[in-house]
Design a protein around this motif. Structure first.
Motif, PDB file in Angstrom:
ATOM      1  N   THR A  76       4.777   0.848  -2.168  1.00 29.06           N
ATOM      2  CA  THR A  76       4.422  -0.141  -1.358  1.00 29.06           C
ATOM      3  C   THR A  76       3.477  -1.336  -2.129  1.00 29.06           C
ATOM      4  O   THR A  76       3.893  -2.363  -2.074  1.00 29.06           O
ATOM      5  N   TYR A  80       4.522  -4.995  -3.005  1.00 31.19           N
ATOM      6  CA  TYR A  80       3.525  -6.075  -2.482  1.00 31.19           C
ATOM      7  C   TYR A  80       2.943  -7.074  -3.641  1.00 31.19           C
ATOM      8  O   TYR A  80       3.028  -8.311  -3.438  1.00 31.19           O
ATOM      9  N   GLY A  93      -4.710  -1.907   3.240  1.00 35.48           N
ATOM     10  CA  GLY A  93      -3.591  -1.573   4.182  1.00 35.48           C
ATOM     11  C   GLY A  93      -2.174  -1.768   3.117  1.00 35.48           C
ATOM     12  O   GLY A  93      -1.203  -1.933   3.689  1.00 35.48           O
ATOM     13  N   THR A  94      -2.545  -1.699   1.913  1.00 40.58           N
ATOM     14  CA  THR A  94      -1.224  -1.838   0.987  1.00 40.58           C
ATOM     15  C   THR A  94      -0.750  -0.620   0.240  1.00 40.58           C
ATOM     16  O   THR A  94       0.005  -0.477  -0.437  1.00 40.58           O
ATOM     17  N   ALA A  97       3.501   2.890   3.004  1.00 39.77           N
ATOM     18  CA  ALA A  97       3.590   2.477   4.322  1.00 39.77           C
ATOM     19  C   ALA A  97       4.322   3.543   5.031  1.00 39.77           C
ATOM     20  O   ALA A  97       5.340   4.157   4.392  1.00 39.77           O
ATOM     21  N   ALA A 101       5.227   1.005   9.781  1.00 39.23           N
ATOM     22  CA  ALA A 101       4.092   0.055   9.595  1.00 39.23           C
ATOM     23  C   ALA A 101       4.502  -1.376  10.053  1.00 39.23           C
ATOM     24  O   ALA A 101       5.614  -1.795   9.803  1.00 39.23           O
ATOM     25  N   ILE A 104       3.296  -5.825   5.894  1.00 42.46           N
ATOM     26  CA  ILE A 104       1.935  -5.706   5.087  1.00 42.46           C
ATOM     27  C   ILE A 104       1.893  -7.270   4.670  1.00 42.46           C
ATOM     28  O   ILE A 104       0.657  -7.755   4.323  1.00 42.46           O
ATOM     29  N   LEU A 131       7.901  -2.356   3.100  1.00 40.35           N
ATOM     30  CA  LEU A 131       6.744  -3.255   2.989  1.00 40.35           C
ATOM     31  C   LEU A 131       6.397  -3.747   4.462  1.00 40.35           C
ATOM     32  O   LEU A 131       5.617  -4.585   5.013  1.00 40.35           O
ATOM     33  N   GLY A 132       6.813  -2.646   5.528  1.00 41.38           N
ATOM     34  CA  GLY A 132       6.644  -2.792   7.063  1.00 41.38           C
ATOM     35  C   GLY A 132       7.219  -3.830   7.598  1.00 41.38           C
ATOM     36  O   GLY A 132       7.717  -4.577   6.690  1.00 41.38           O
TER      37      GLY A 132
END
Ligand code: NG6
Ligand code: CA
Length: 507
Positions: A76, A80, A93-94, A97, A101, A104, A131-132
């Motif tokens: 993740t 990101y 929060g990175t 995930a 989630a 992000i 990555l949600g």
């Protein structure tokens, strides 16, 4: 860069001949972003027990980097950082995930896809996302937003998280594929939901046993992380996953063959669960992990061959790389350890996925652009985080001050015109431990985290004392020179602090 010219159209309706400037046509870009493929897992990086002819061919026609890194040692944060051009450790929060989630990447953040879209590219992502999605409490039965379309992608076909996490369904342009509205999907990562059997309760139903962390809902005979119910008609079959996403990637290429297009093709291979198609089973002799690698090599060949067929080979940049280093047992008993047979997934490097040692982030990176990039090898220090700025340059753009905060414009290095890459690079382990590379030196900051990850047996690189290695003489990070070079330690610790505090490294 020289770009293939688009033939200028002559004036219409008998008007006097008008000389039109040739419109520059940017090259297509295919980014093959693989999962957990280690520095030593590819033939052209030294693997002898594993055969990867298609990837090797890409390298022999292109440029192979020996010191190119994923931004982090897990998925993740690497994704990101690569897409936003910002080191993930700067933003809470990175971390890895869960499958439910929220997205992000904030929708207002400029991504690599935005940049290419601005230059007229059709942008698509096919494969693993992780990555949600949505903005919390997502209803998988409706429109799945925000998603890739909100951060610059025109098209998406996704494995929402990874193969080991529910929901085990594909989404296409924000909708679950093949969903029966009478059998809605529910997902929960806190407690069991619905009546599907689980890995804990019904181990007799499993075709692959879990070893740690993957004992919830069973889908296709494999227990996953998280619980799901419903969506039976939409559930994927792991054995078909590589074929499914490769077909979608090929369709995207064909649909956009007039270009330019940017395809972010994120494979599930060779992440767990490793369940390649029957035609690859047993082909490597190294068990499912090796067979998944053979499958991945085949997928790479499919895309490259399609480019040839469509006559797009010369005007397409193809990049092959990985989101983090290698791991053997990552949650399932799939014989990765038992059938290793002397294969070295990290090559000469120390550590692996999750680790602060170099095998965590130093990964294969191959770029080909026939006719434009001279085949060979480059020792330039590079990071995937630099693709954003470099693609901006490639397409005649430059980033705004608040975009791609750590993405350096290294187009000439990327295209093999120079071996001057980064002057420094921060590596990021799962423990949050940062390391700094400057030239031949690598500094690993002190950390009280555990020295070995119990689940995987991988050395994390954590140590309460600072570590210093000379990567040129000691690529395997065996000889800690910290006590001999206190000045160097201090200098590097100070630079790392500046990089951290400043909040950016690009200008
Ligand atoms: C870990 C999982 C591992 C894998 C990883 C993500 C456990 C104990 N381990 O938490 O199996 O899913 O997350 O891998 O559950 S990554 O390549 O997507 O970052
Ligand atoms: Ca990964």
């Amino acid at each position: 860069m020289k770009a293939a010219g688009v033939v200028a159209m002559s004036g219409l309706l008998g008007c006097e001949a008008e000389t039109k400037t040739q419109t520059t046509k940017h090259p297509n870009i295919i980014l093959i972003y693989t999962d957990d493929v280690g520095y030593g897992d590819v033939g052209c990086y030294g693997a002898t027990k594993l055969k990867t002819p298609n990837i090797d061919k890409l390298a022999s026609n292109g440029l192979r980097f020996t010191n190119s890194h994923a931004p982090s040692a897990t998925c993740t944060p690497s994704r990101y950082a690569m897409l936003t051009g910002e080191y993930a450790w700067r933003r809470k929060g990175t971390g890895i995930a869960p499958g439910d989630a929220p997205m992000i990447i904030p929708t207002e953040k400029t991504t690599m896809a935005d940049i290419l879209k601005k230059a007229g590219y059709k942008t698509g992502v096919v494969g693993k996302w992780h990555l949600g999605l949505g903005d919390g409490n997502l209803d998988w039965n409706g429109s799945i937003r925000p998603g890739p379309e909100d951060i610059g992608f025109d098209y998406s076909f996704l494995i929402p998280a990874t193969g080991d996490r529910v929901p085990c369904v594909y989404t296409e342009n924000g909708k679950v594929v093949g969903l029966d509205p009478n059998d809605p999907i529910k997902v929960n990562y806190k407690k069991k939901i619905g009546n599907d059997p689980t890995g804990v309760e019904n181990p007799e139903l499993l075709k692959m046993k879990w070893s740690h962390g993957h004992n919830c809902t069973i889908v296709n005979g494999i227990s996953r992380m998280g619980w799901m119910s419903g969506g039976n008609s939409a559930r994927w079959i792991d054995e078909d996953m590589a074929d499914v996403i490769t077909e979608k990637a090929k369709a995207f290429i064909k649909d956009n063959k007039d270009g330019p297009f940017f395809l972010y093709y994120a494979t599930h291979d060779i992440h767990v669960p490793r369940v390649p198609h029957q035609r690859f089973v047993g082909k490597s002799g190294l068990g499912p992990r090796g067979d998944a690698m053979v499958q991945l090599d085949w997928c790479t060949g499919e895309l490259v061959n399609l480019l040839e067929e469509l006559n797009l080979g010369d005007n397409t940049i193809v990049i092959f790389t990985s989101d983090n280093g290698p791991v053997l047992n990552d949650g399932y008993h799939d014989d990765a350890v038992e059938k290793l047979s002397g294969h070295k997934p990290a090559g000469p490097l120390r550590g692996g996925k999750y680790s602060a040692y170099d095998a965590g982030t130093r990964v294969p990176f191959i770029i080909s652009w026939p006719g434009k990039i001279k085949p060979g090898k480059s020792d330039a220090l590079m990071c995937q985080i630099d693709l954003m700025s470099s693609f901006a340059k490639l397409t005649g753009q430059s980033l705004a001050i608040n975009e791609g905060l750590d993405s350096l414009e290294l187009l000439d290095a990327l295209l093999g015109k120079t071996e001057n890459g980064r002057q420094n690079l921060v590596e990021h382990s799962i423990s949050g431990t940062l390391s700094l590379i400057v030239g031949d030196w690598k500094y690993i900051e002190p950390s009280n985290g555990s020295k070995v990850a119990w689940q995987t047996g991988i050395e994390t690189g954590n140590d309460p004392k600072p570590q210093l290695y000379n990567l040129k003489n000691d690529i395997g990070e065996r000889n800690n020179l910290a006590h001999k070079k206190p000045g160097k330690i201090q200098e590097m610790a100070e630079l790392l602090k500046i990089i951290r505090d400043k909040g950016r490294t690009r200008i």
